[in-house]
Design an enzyme around this catalytic site. Structure first.
Site, PDB file in Angstrom:
ATOM      1  N   GLU A 105       0.816  -1.147  -0.101  1.00  0.00           N
ATOM      2  CA  GLU A 105       0.021   0.030   0.053  1.00  0.00           C
ATOM      3  C   GLU A 105       0.949   1.299  -0.060  1.00  0.00           C
ATOM      4  OE1 GLU A 105      -2.491  -0.367   3.768  1.00  0.00           O
ATOM      5  OE2 GLU A 105      -2.122  -2.518   3.439  1.00  0.00           O
ATOM      6  N   LYS A 107       2.410   4.462   1.676  1.00  0.00           N
ATOM      7  CA  LYS A 107       2.640   5.077   2.906  1.00  0.00           C
ATOM      8  C   LYS A 107       2.085   6.389   2.861  1.00  0.00           C
ATOM      9  CE  LYS A 107       5.843   5.373   6.551  1.00  0.00           C
ATOM     10  NZ  LYS A 107       5.822   6.808   6.722  1.00  0.00           N
ATOM     11  N   ASP A 109       1.748  10.295   4.260  1.00  0.00           N
ATOM     12  CA  ASP A 109       2.187  11.272   5.444  1.00  0.00           C
ATOM     13  C   ASP A 109       1.343  12.125   5.650  1.00  0.00           C
ATOM     14  OD1 ASP A 109       4.709  11.950   6.544  1.00  0.00           O
ATOM     15  OD2 ASP A 109       5.658  13.059   5.118  1.00  0.00           O
ATOM     16  N   TYR A 211      -6.787   2.216   6.681  1.00  0.00           N
ATOM     17  CA  TYR A 211      -6.048   0.885   5.958  1.00  0.00           C
ATOM     18  C   TYR A 211      -5.831  -0.312   7.022  1.00  0.00           C
ATOM     19  CZ  TYR A 211      -2.414   3.547   8.800  1.00  0.00           C
ATOM     20  OH  TYR A 211      -1.883   4.414   9.809  1.00  0.00           O
ATOM     21  N   LYS A 299      10.887   3.564   2.976  1.00  0.00           N
ATOM     22  CA  LYS A 299      10.831   4.965   2.686  1.00  0.00           C
ATOM     23  C   LYS A 299      11.537   5.322   1.399  1.00  0.00           C
ATOM     24  CE  LYS A 299      10.474   7.437   6.568  1.00  0.00           C
ATOM     25  NZ  LYS A 299       9.569   8.798   6.994  1.00  0.00           N
ATOM     26  N   CYS A 391      40.079  16.437  22.499  1.00  0.00           N
ATOM     27  CA  CYS A 391      38.800  15.777  22.240  1.00  0.00           C
ATOM     28  C   CYS A 391      37.726  16.654  23.157  1.00  0.00           C
ATOM     29  CB  CYS A 391      38.642  14.490  23.042  1.00  0.00           C
ATOM     30  SG  CYS A 391      37.225  13.900  23.144  1.00  0.00           S
ATOM     31  N   CYS A 394      36.941  14.338  26.401  1.00  0.00           N
ATOM     32  CA  CYS A 394      37.820  13.935  27.553  1.00  0.00           C
ATOM     33  C   CYS A 394      39.085  14.927  27.507  1.00  0.00           C
ATOM     34  CB  CYS A 394      38.111  12.398  27.286  1.00  0.00           C
ATOM     35  SG  CYS A 394      39.177  12.263  25.695  1.00  0.00           S
ATOM     36  N   CYS A 407      39.976  11.224  18.514  1.00  0.00           N
ATOM     37  CA  CYS A 407      40.438  11.542  19.745  1.00  0.00           C
ATOM     38  C   CYS A 407      41.473  10.160  20.091  1.00  0.00           C
ATOM     39  CB  CYS A 407      39.156  11.170  20.960  1.00  0.00           C
ATOM     40  SG  CYS A 407      39.501  10.969  22.443  1.00  0.00           S
ATOM     41  N   CYS A 412      37.758   7.222  25.987  1.00  0.00           N
ATOM     42  CA  CYS A 412      37.092   8.141  25.826  1.00  0.00           C
ATOM     43  C   CYS A 412      35.572   7.797  26.061  1.00  0.00           C
ATOM     44  CB  CYS A 412      37.295   8.994  24.411  1.00  0.00           C
ATOM     45  SG  CYS A 412      36.283  10.347  24.526  1.00  0.00           S
TER      46      CYS A 412
HETATM   47 ZN   LIG Z   1      37.921  11.850  23.972  1.00  0.00          ZN
END
Ligand SMILES: [Zn+2]
Length: 645
Positions: A105, A107, A109, A211, A299, A391, A394, A407, A412
């Site tokens: 069918e 879809k 929206d 539906y 989709k 980073c 961290c 990083c 991390c």
């Molecule tokens: Zn990090």
């Protein structure tokens, strides 16, 4: 008097049905109006309004707020497929359990709605909400004409449909309201239904396309076909396109048809819905905690839009890679509001010249987060995005490798959580319910950082963690337990070794065990179709690492025992590396692959120097050309069938 009222209600409802649902009126408007006025007058003098009187269909007074409405049966949302591979995976899962027919069918929206009937009378309309509970929008729905106020079915009934605003109606509305035009049909429909003033709902003239039967007290229809027939027969508006397909290939054809046709129809769509037709099979397949296993929404790819970058921040992935993520001014794109867009890496960001406060073009493809295609224009206030030297999570120094930033800290936090999330993901260990959020919580509060830590979790581990009730904990633990027995290729993929995607993992799994993979030399690894220099080195260094070996041992100790499906090595295709191209008229691609493999052959996705045979069906394209160039034997479908025996 009452008899005449009943008679009038009957006639007027039939005419309205012909006019609104069938789009085939049998009387003039003024004839309808004449009887309608007569009914109104009778209702005024008697003070009686029959439950299915069409006069109920006018918008009442504005409401103060929406009441909550609990659905009788949960309204599930559908799992999504955004590629043919994912769709194929859905078919594989279903076909493994049963051999059903499918329905396809559109879809639509819009806004999902649920209508309740009792004793043959319309009781209330509600939005889907979270699936369990929605908002009562009875007053708003009553201004619509796409559903009957009374039905012949006398039990308790819940039906489901999508409230939509036709594109032509939207256009007309915008012509009539140039000051406040509605931006798109999806939001327009949702806004019409979720408007506290039913008169506003009526003004926008939304419709509902039905539906599904969501609940029927004497049992569900035996199939989707029957459900649709039932809805039609009871006077609900349904969309004419509805296909029953015997095979996945037929489903694909129907989807292709929708992909073309949807651009021409008067309703906004964003895909196709594929359902298992038979209720019996649906019951067998059941549900995950989120979705039915017997249906999937396919989709289509969406479009592009322009917006402004407001901010850029960095996400750390499981390899430590820093990915720029842009916060953008909210923009409507293919029926959704987009607030964030992604770029591949630091190099991508500079190459595309993306700056804060610049206008950019974004595209929502099938990814969850849209991608920035490039900068459109800069303003005086445009600010270049700085290159982080540490980073953002961290504070460890950032390593630059080509266009990417990493990083340098193995520990991390987001890296660890992402690694765990990858391990648990659908194509890896498939631990249902262990979301990134849950994993993040388990990492922070319970120190879960290695894969093996997951297998040490007990009910007590969740004590004192918010949002974990007994049932959820039990489900999680049983999903973890279940993941111990998993095909070897998935396990190898789950480990997250650099360069090992699902395809390379399948190559490696052919060695038969983790130990066997670990014992390979570089030459042996390089001989695999999907393993190159970088990946081969990554595999070698992964297994050379003490900590990784200890972790593999812990997993084994915890009972994680990946298995291999024994490969058939004898038969008509023994020793052949086969590529299928074009369409076969006698069977689908998946089936053809299965049969080749059952006769000792190996299937490849593309023609390489290692390919020994190409099966060319109808409309074979570039693969066939390449095969000819490489002098690889090509056989027709007819010859292929002969060889299958
Ligand atoms: Zn990090």
């Amino acid at each position: 008097m009452n008899e005449r009222m009943k008679e009038l209600v009957g006639i007027l409802n039939r005419w309205a049905y012909e006019y609104y649902v069938l789009d085939a009126p049998s009387v003039e408007d003024r004839e309808y109006d004449r009887l309608y006025d007569e009914l109104r007058e009778l209702e005024r003098t008697t003070g009686v309004v029959l439950p299915d009187s069409p006069t109920r269909r006018v918008g009442g007074e504005p409401l103060k707020g929406f009441e909550r409405h609990k659905h009788i049966a949960r309204l599930f949302s559908l799992d999504k497929a955004v590629s043919e591979d994912e769709l194929a995976a859905f078919f594989t899962r279903v076909q493994k359990a049963a051999n059903p027919t499918y329905t396809v069918e559109y879809k639509f929206d819009g806004l999902t709605m649920c209508l309740t009937y009792k004793n043959g009378a319309f009781v209330c309309a509600s939005t889907r909400g979270n699936g369990v509970e929605g908002e009562d929008v009875t007053a708003q729905a009553l201004t619509l004409h796409s559903f009957p106020l009374s039905v012949s079915y006398k039990g308790t009934l819940e039906v489901r449909g999508e409230a939509v605003m036709r594109l032509s109606v939207l256009e007309q509305y915008n012509r009539e309201h140039p000051d406040e035009p509605l931006k798109n049909a999806r939001n327009a429909a949702a806004g019409a239904i979720r408007n506290l003033d039913p008169k506003q709902t009526a003004l926008r003239r939304p419709e509902i396309l039905f539906y599904d039967v969501n609940y029927r007290s004497d049992g569900m229809p035996a199939s989707q076909e029957e459900a649709m027939a039932f809805l039609k027969q009871e006077g609900f508006q349904t969309y004419p396109f509805f296909k029953v397909c015997k095979t996945p290939d037929e489903v694909q054809e129907a989807i292709d048809e929708i992909e073309v046709e949807r651009k021409k129809i008067d309703v906004l769509t964003d895909g196709a819905v594929v359902k298992v037709n038979e209720e019996r099979v649906r019951e067998e397949l059941g549900y995950t905690d989120k979705f039915p296993r017997w249906a999937i929404a396919y989709k289509f790819e969406a479009e592009e839009a322009e917006t402004t970058v407001m901010n850029v921040f960095w996400q750390v992935g499981r390899t430590g890679k820093l990915t720029p993520l842009a916060e953008v001014e909210p923009v409507e794109l293919a029926g959704a509001t987009v607030r964030r867009a992604t770029l591949n890496n630091y190099g991508d960001l500079t190459k595309k010249d993306v700056k804060v406060n610049s206008r950019v073009l974004i595209r929502r493809s099938n990814e969850v987060i849209p991608e920035i295609l490039g900068a459109v224009s800069h303003t005086e206030g445009s600010v270049p995005v700085g290159k982080p030297s540490v980073c953002p999570y961290c504070g460890s120094p950032v390593r630059e490798v080509g266009a990417n930033l990493f990083c340098s800290n193995e520990a991390c936090p987001p890296r660890i959580v992402q690694k765990l999330a990858h391990f648990c993901s659908k194509n890896a260990m498939d631990v249902e319910g262990l979301s990134e959020q849950t994993l993040s919580l388990l990492f922070e509060k319970r120190g879960v950082k290695n894969f093996s830590d997951l297998y040490a979790l007990t009910e007590e581990s969740f004590e004192g963690l918010e949002g974990f009730r007994e049932k959820k904990i039990r489900n999680l633990l049983s999903a973890i337990e279940k993941s111990k027995h998993i095909p070897l290729d998935r396990f190898l993929y789950a480990l997250g070794i650099e360069g090992i995607g699902r395809v390379a993992a399948r190559d490696l799994a052919a060695f038969g065990s983790v130990e066997a993979v670990a014992a390979r030399t570089k030459e042996e690894l390089l001989a695999l179709e999907n393993v190159g220099e970088v990946t081969a080195n990554a595999i070698l260094s992964y297994f050379a690492n003490e900590e990784n070996r200890a972790e593999l041992a812990r997993l084994k100790g915890a009972g994680v025992a990946p298995y291999t499906e024994r490969r058939v090595t004898e038969g008509a295709f023994a020793g052949e590396s086969v590529v299928l191209t074009g369409t076969l008229s006698s069977m689908g691609r998946t089936e053809a692959q299965k049969r080749i493999e059952s006769l000792g052959g190996v299937c490849q996705s593309s023609v390489t120097a290692k390919t020994t045979l190409v099966v060319a069906g109808e409309k074979a394209g570039s693969k066939l050309d390449k095969a000819k160039k490489l002098d690889i034997p090509v056989i027709s479908e007819e010859e292929f069938l002969k060889r299958l025996g």
